[in-house]
Design a protein around this motif. Structure first.
Motif, PDB file in Angstrom:
ATOM      1  N   PRO A 295      49.590  38.088  46.376  1.00  0.00           N
ATOM      2  CA  PRO A 295      49.687  38.148  44.908  1.00  0.00           C
ATOM      3  C   PRO A 295      50.810  37.249  44.395  1.00  0.00           C
ATOM      4  CG  PRO A 295      49.604  40.352  45.881  1.00  0.00           C
ATOM      5  CD  PRO A 295      49.830  39.386  47.002  1.00  0.00           C
ATOM      6  N   GLU A 296      50.665  36.844  43.136  1.00  0.00           N
ATOM      7  CA  GLU A 296      51.704  36.021  42.528  1.00  0.00           C
ATOM      8  C   GLU A 296      53.012  36.798  42.445  1.00  0.00           C
ATOM      9  OE1 GLU A 296      50.206  34.809  38.772  1.00  0.00           O
ATOM     10  OE2 GLU A 296      48.552  33.647  39.601  1.00  0.00           O
ATOM     11  N   SER A 316      44.382  45.614  42.772  1.00  0.00           N
ATOM     12  CA  SER A 316      45.767  45.959  43.089  1.00  0.00           C
ATOM     13  C   SER A 316      46.582  46.023  41.805  1.00  0.00           C
ATOM     14  CB  SER A 316      46.381  44.932  44.059  1.00  0.00           C
ATOM     15  OG  SER A 316      46.445  43.644  43.462  1.00  0.00           O
ATOM     16  N   THR A 318      50.724  45.986  40.406  1.00  0.00           N
ATOM     17  CA  THR A 318      52.159  45.888  40.581  1.00  0.00           C
ATOM     18  C   THR A 318      52.827  46.826  39.584  1.00  0.00           C
ATOM     19  OG1 THR A 318      51.965  43.585  41.281  1.00  0.00           O
ATOM     20  CG2 THR A 318      54.135  44.318  40.557  1.00  0.00           C
ATOM     21  N   THR A 321      53.423  46.672  35.334  1.00  0.00           N
ATOM     22  CA  THR A 321      52.822  45.470  34.774  1.00  0.00           C
ATOM     23  C   THR A 321      51.710  45.872  33.816  1.00  0.00           C
ATOM     24  OG1 THR A 321      51.327  45.325  36.684  1.00  0.00           O
ATOM     25  CG2 THR A 321      53.349  44.018  36.755  1.00  0.00           C
ATOM     26  N   GLN A 323      48.642  44.450  33.546  1.00  0.00           N
ATOM     27  CA  GLN A 323      47.292  44.086  33.963  1.00  0.00           C
ATOM     28  C   GLN A 323      47.126  44.312  35.460  1.00  0.00           C
ATOM     29  OE1 GLN A 323      48.511  39.345  33.910  1.00  0.00           O
ATOM     30  NE2 GLN A 323      46.718  40.013  32.834  1.00  0.00           N
ATOM     31  N   HIS A 325      45.204  43.221  39.169  1.00  0.00           N
ATOM     32  CA  HIS A 325      44.777  42.017  39.875  1.00  0.00           C
ATOM     33  C   HIS A 325      43.480  42.331  40.610  1.00  0.00           C
ATOM     34  CE1 HIS A 325      46.641  38.100  41.539  1.00  0.00           C
ATOM     35  NE2 HIS A 325      45.324  38.032  41.610  1.00  0.00           N
ATOM     36  N   TRP A 327      40.500  41.010  43.358  1.00  0.00           N
ATOM     37  CA  TRP A 327      40.249  40.098  44.469  1.00  0.00           C
ATOM     38  C   TRP A 327      38.769  40.196  44.844  1.00  0.00           C
ATOM     39  CZ3 TRP A 327      44.750  37.557  45.897  1.00  0.00           C
ATOM     40  CH2 TRP A 327      45.940  38.141  45.486  1.00  0.00           C
ATOM     41  N   ASN A 359      40.336  35.063  42.875  1.00  0.00           N
ATOM     42  CA  ASN A 359      41.116  36.182  42.378  1.00  0.00           C
ATOM     43  C   ASN A 359      41.351  35.996  40.894  1.00  0.00           C
ATOM     44  OD1 ASN A 359      44.114  35.048  41.983  1.00  0.00           O
ATOM     45  ND2 ASN A 359      43.273  34.157  43.859  1.00  0.00           N
ATOM     46  N   ARG A 360      41.445  37.074  40.187  1.00  0.00           N
ATOM     47  CA  ARG A 360      41.582  37.042  38.737  1.00  0.00           C
ATOM     48  C   ARG A 360      42.352  38.267  38.294  1.00  0.00           C
ATOM     49  NH1 ARG A 360      36.184  39.731  37.249  1.00  0.00           N
ATOM     50  NH2 ARG A 360      35.349  40.288  39.289  1.00  0.00           N
ATOM     51  N   LYS A 361      42.646  38.325  37.011  1.00  0.00           N
ATOM     52  CA  LYS A 361      43.361  39.458  36.454  1.00  0.00           C
ATOM     53  C   LYS A 361      42.594  40.026  35.273  1.00  0.00           C
ATOM     54  CE  LYS A 361      48.024  37.981  37.803  1.00  0.00           C
ATOM     55  NZ  LYS A 361      49.382  37.642  37.324  1.00  0.00           N
TER      56      LYS A 361
END
Length: 602
Positions: A295-296, A316, A318, A321, A323, A325, A327, A359-361
């Protein structure tokens, strides 16, 4: 499943109900969206008199759809029946008072040494099995497997049960157990216990991980084997078959947190490290992770979970946060495995190799999330959504943008799924095809047609796709005729230079490609220039054909007279005059005086 602040546990019984853990364990219902109203969350009840809660899990047994296991900070695990505390309407003073009158004791599974419960997990296919993971205590096991059918009266589990082997029967005599229910001594105060809540003094059927903290655990959904995966000691991921006393399968890794099983692959699981790196494992390939996701924002990863309805979708979160994530994992296989499978004339599960497609958010929210879960799709037509709980306790449904499904047409176009049906996209040269008139079915309504995309930019992109380009060349006669190929690919500089060199080489090959006894047919400039010197370092197929090891100056001088016309341009003296001239010929630059003048003019 660890109950961090406001964690969510969805019902495994096809109901739109979920638990939200925090300072209290509350039961909610998700009301799907309709034409009249958007989706919303409705409060049902609070499970009373439960404090010091750390983790919980919902029993998958359809005979006990209201059974919840709750792990406490003391290491005990409570077995709670929610049905006796559920409210049919919103809470009011009357039924709230009724809840306070209920017994404040529940059947529990005890441990010898008090410590924090980190995770509790029911087996989906063996619902009588409950795994409990604890913090470490010196010289004490930290991972326990309980058979709750031996701990609760009037409990008959559904589905396959783990055989009670001799080892299990002897467990009681080997294990130093404690009184599993404190309220036997208080029985006289409350009268007879409710049906199904009575508990017996039994110990766990398995115990593992002496002096090793258990960070996470989960059960494989394999149909027959009760396989338990656990992240232990902050450095191992172990796989136990609880039917046997054999040594467990072990992965040496720091990815011991958030162990979650892929519901579409019983051999696959995912976990993450303290730094937030996600690893995907296959228990049949125990040398290393089969896929690593970075992840970023790696720090403070709080939860990962596979989608229960869409294969290969992992989400996933974090901590704090706005938003989630997403995959998208696709399946592929190695060429060697495919060849082996074809020879064996069978499809082997071992061929599957996960790769990250993209991958996107999700879209950003206005408030940070504390946890999330997938909302099960009861209706195939409903959109795919995540249910998130914010740090302030409020809920939000987050829609997942579905990835379009595409299929390629033989003509180079493609058909994709869209929000309003199917859409055909054609290269610019094929836009005149009337794809919009094609129906999905002969008797389908007029609105179920493949609509033709009018996106000019997309059409131009498709026009440059290699499959479209190759088809156009073949239609034009692209094959092994150098002259014709040059005319077809005249706009492609690299290919034009290649076929021009092939054309010159064909012309040179019969008579102009020999220097002495060396044949330089179809060799490049480097091979022509250093051929006889580099042949010992090259493969036989890559070196010129020779009958003598050296070229004498006399034979070279004679070949100059034979191959060079009197009108050739004068050259600076060199030790390799013929090699230079043959190399110039291969490049199309061996001009005579007249040809050189024409080249300058053009």
């Amino acid at each position: 499943m660890v109950i961090a602040s406001k964690s969510l546990i969805w019902s495994p019984h096809g109901q739109n109900q979920f638990l939200c853990g925090g300072t209290e364990l509350k039961l909610y219902e998700w009301i799907p969206e309709s034409k009249e109203a958007p989706g919303r969350v409705r409060y049902i009840s609070t499970i009373p008199e439960i404090t010091l809660m750390m983790c919980a899990d919902w029993s998958p047994d359809p005979n006990c759809p209201d059974l919840v296991a709750v792990g406490l900070t003391t290491g005990r695990t409570l077995l709670v029946r929610m049905q006796e505390h559920a409210l049919t309407e919103y809470p009011n003073a009357e039924n709230a008072a009724h809840q306070r009158m209920l017994p404040n004791k529940y059947p529990s599974l005890g441990v010898k040494m008090s410590r924090t419960s980190n995770v509790v997990s029911f087996s989906k296919n063996h619902p009588n099995l409950l795994a409990v993971g604890l913090d470490k205590v010196r010289n004490e096991p930290c991972l326990f497997v309980w058979d709750i059918s031996r701990s609760m009266e009037s409990y008959t589990p559904t589905g396959s049960q783990t055989p009670i082997t001799a080892t299990f029967k002897e467990a009681r005599s080997r294990i130093d157990t404690t009184r599993s229910v404190d309220f036997f001594e208080e029985k006289g105060k409350f009268g007879e216990l409710p049906a199904g809540l009575a508990s017996r003094e039994v110990g766990p059927i398995r115990q593992y991980g002496s002096s090793e903290v258990i960070s996470s655990c989960a059960w494989s959904e394999h149909a027959s084997a009760p396989i338990l995966m656990a992240g232990m000691a902050n450095k191992y991921l172990r796989v136990y078959d609880i039917r046997a006393d054999s040594n467990p399968l072990q992965f040496s890794t720091k990815a011991v947190y958030g162990t979650t099983i892929d519901p579409f692959n019983p051999y696959r699981l995912a976990s993450y490290t303290e730094e937030g790196i996600i690893k995907v494992w296959d228990i049949r390939k125990h040398t290393d992770a089969v896929l690593t996701l970075n992840p970023e924002t790696k720090n403070n990863l709080s939860k990962i979970v596979f989608s229960p309805t869409q294969p290969g979708l992992l989400a996933s979160l974090t901590k704090d946060t706005v938003q989630m994530h997403l995959w998208d994992i696709q399946e592929t296989c190695s060429l060697q495995s495919v060849v082996h499978s074809v020879k064996q004339k069978r499809v082997d599960e071992d061929l599957s190799i996960p790769v990250l497609w993209k991958n996107r958010k999700t879209r950003s929210s206005t408030k940070p999330f504390a946890s999330f879960t997938f909302i099960p799709k009861l209706d195939p037509g409903t959109p795919h959504r995540l249910l998130g709980v914010h740090t302030d306790g409020s809920f939000e449904a987050v829609k997942i943008e579905e990835a379009s499904q595409m299929t390629w047409q033989p003509t180079g176009g493609m058909v994709m799924t869209g929000r309003k049906g199917l859409m055909a996209c054609q290269p610019a040269s094929l836009m005149d095809l009337k794809m919009a008139e094609l129906s999905l079915q002969e008797e389908s309504p007029s609105d179920q047609t493949i609509k033709q995309s009018k996106d000019g930019l997309l059409a131009k992109q498709l026009e440059r796709d290699i499959s479209v380009v190759m088809r156009k060349r073949v239609v034009g006669g692209y094959s092994m005729n150098c002259e014709k190929n040059i005319s077809i690919i005249r706009k492609d500089r690299a290919l034009r230079e290649l076929w021009t060199w092939m054309k010159i080489s064909e012309q040179m090959a019969p008579k102009l490609s020999k220097v002495g006894n060396l044949d330089y047919s179809f060799h490049g400039v480097y091979g022509i220039w250093v051929g006889s010197q580099s042949r010992q370092k090259s493969s036989p197929a890559a070196t010129p054909r020779m009958t003598s090891p050296r070229i004498s100056r006399e034979s070279s001088a004679q070949n100059v007279k034979d191959t060079l016309d009197e009108g050739d341009l004068p050259m600076v003296e060199t030790s390799k005059p013929l090699q230079r001239n043959v190399a110039l010929m291969a490049c199309g630059l061996a001009f005579d005086r007249e040809g050189f003048e024409k080249e300058l003019v053009s």
